[in-house]
Design a protein around this motif. Structure first.
Motif, PDB file in Angstrom:
ATOM      1  N   PRO A   1       0.810  -1.220   0.000  1.00 42.87           N
ATOM      2  CA  PRO A   1       0.000   0.000   0.000  1.00 42.87           C
ATOM      3  C   PRO A   1       0.845   1.272   0.000  1.00 42.87           C
ATOM      4  O   PRO A   1       0.495   2.256  -0.672  1.00 42.87           O
TER       5      PRO A   1
ATOM      6  N   ASN B   1      -7.382   1.039  -1.586  1.00 43.29           N
ATOM      7  CA  ASN B   1      -7.383   1.286  -0.143  1.00 43.29           C
ATOM      8  C   ASN B   1      -8.705   0.962   0.551  1.00 43.29           C
ATOM      9  O   ASN B   1      -8.879   1.299   1.729  1.00 43.29           O
TER      10      ASN B   1
ATOM     11  N   THR C   1      -2.723  -1.426   5.642  1.00 43.19           N
ATOM     12  CA  THR C   1      -3.743  -0.412   5.365  1.00 43.19           C
ATOM     13  C   THR C   1      -4.437   0.022   6.656  1.00 43.19           C
ATOM     14  O   THR C   1      -4.684   1.221   6.877  1.00 43.19           O
TER      15      THR C   1
END
Length: 405
Positions: free
Chosen positions: A81, A210, A262
């Motif tokens: 991420p 996300n 995340t």
């Protein structure tokens, strides 16, 4: 606290708002690589505790060595991420990101296949010692994928990359093996397994944008795939897909890292360290429970890539991350790990260093004294060897040798 799904929508910008690296992830990656080099060097020792080594395929259990590779896969996921959000901030589109992911995966698969062929080389038929094969392969990897300085002379860069590619083609052509007569894919090797897992998890991460519910659903999907595979419930057509993906376990480890990373960014953005810690500990408890439950069906095995191994190793890595996070990012003790830091910032180069060390010792007919290859002294030798590999990586970075895929 607002629910994650109301914050991380498809239209929301990436969570990462600055390019600063997270010290704890780098330190965790460095420590894992040190452990990987350490356990990979245990073959050279005698009279050492069995719990440090790999457990055979048909044994229900796990040694220290069996927990290192899954931790690395989990950390690959934790980095995703950050890397994808950072590239988006620089203007990369989804198409650009997918191209980068595919290119990086091909590089890892290529390296994995060459190193795997080195394991079963017929030295006499090939006309080359295993150590020389590995050194030439690793040198070619560096020439091809080195992060050359922006001010480097272009023709030197092109010649270097061309030389590396040419050497790999020559090595593949002259290769003769003990099991396969010609250069072939026996299995993908450590780097290849990372490449396939990275490919699947990275593509999911790109298109999930996300959204935690999507990422969590992907993790659940791969965990269920792992269980279905071990229960022999998958149709044969699924096995057309590489086992590192279709088996579910490897990608499940990497996707677990994506989900945790995340969530970590969400909590860290709001400075909710204690709340994050409680949530992560709760996740650990659930994962350990899943490991205990599924172990009764398929056992706990790294070589078998069982669901219980997936769940337990994910839990262990989360606990390690929490400890290192509180020590480094919160406690400000990142300087304690300065010596091994290069193993976390240029992990691939550090992974290749032992191949040069073993190759040179073979080529020069060097042998360590038997006294330092036994028991506790031998373990100290292997640990110092791992530290030395990190130090050499740092020195090579300093002179401009840095692998970046």
């Amino acid at each position: 606290m607002p629910q994650p799904e109301t914050i991380l929508t498809q239209q929301a910008p990436p969570i990462v708002l600055n390019p600063v690296r997270i010290e704890s992830i780098d330190v965790l990656r460095a420590a894992t690589m040190i452990l990987m080099i350490f356990v990979n060097d245990l073959w050279s020792l005698t009279n050492i505790p069995a719990w440090l080594e790999h457990v055979p395929r048909d044994v229900d259990g796990m040694g220290l060595a069996d927990s290192v590779f899954p931790a690395f896969l989990f950390i690959v996921g934790m980095s995703l991420p950050f890397a994808i959000n950072a590239r988006r901030k620089k203007g990369d589109t989804d198409v650009t990101l997918v191209g980068h992911i595919i290119g990086r995966s091909i590089a890892l698969l290529t390296m994995g296949v060459f190193l795997v062929n080195g394991e079963s080389i017929n030295e006499a038929a090939t006309g080359m010692q295993r150590g020389v094969w590995n050194m030439l392969s690793c040198l070619s990897f560096i020439l091809i994928w080195n992060a050359y300085p922006k001010n480097a002379v272009k023709w030197i860069v092109y010649v270097s990359k061309g030389l590396g590619i040419s050497v790999l083609f020559i090595l593949a052509f002259v290769y003769r093996g003990e099991e396969e007569p010609r250069f072939a894919t026996h299995w993908w090797g450590i780097l290849g397994l990372i490449g396939w897992s990275y490919l699947a998890a990275a593509l999911v991460t790109v298109f999930a944008r996300n959204r935690i519910p999507v990422l969590a659903a992907a993790w659940v999907g791969f965990a269920l795939l792992s269980m279905a595979d071990h229960a022999a419930l998958l149709p044969k057509v699924v096995h057309v897909i590489p086992g590192a993906i279709s088996g579910g376990t490897m990608v499940g480890l990497t996707m677990g890292g994506v989900v945790i990373s995340t969530l970590f960014q969400l909590y860290r953005k709001r400075d909710h360290n204690k709340q994050m810690t409680l949530v992560f500990l709760a996740i650990v408890v659930v994962l350990v429970g899943l490991s205990i439950y599924t172990r009764q069906f398929w056992g706990l095995s790294k070589l078998g890539a069982t669901p219980a191994w997936l769940f337990l190793c994910s839990a262990i890595t989360i606990l390690a991350f929490l400890g290192i996070y509180w020590l480094t990012d919160v406690g400000g003790k990142a300087n304690w790990f300065t010596l091994i830091k290069p193993a976390g910032t240029d992990t691939l180069l550090c992974y290749l260093i032992p191949y040069f060390a073993y190759g040179l010792m073979t080529l020069l007919h060097l042998h360590l004294p038997e006294a330092i290859l036994i028991g506790a002294i031998g373990l100290l030798k292997s640990f110092l060897f791992a530290i030395m590999c990190a130090w050499i990586t740092g020195r090579l970075n300093w002179v401009g040798v840095k692998l970046k895929l």
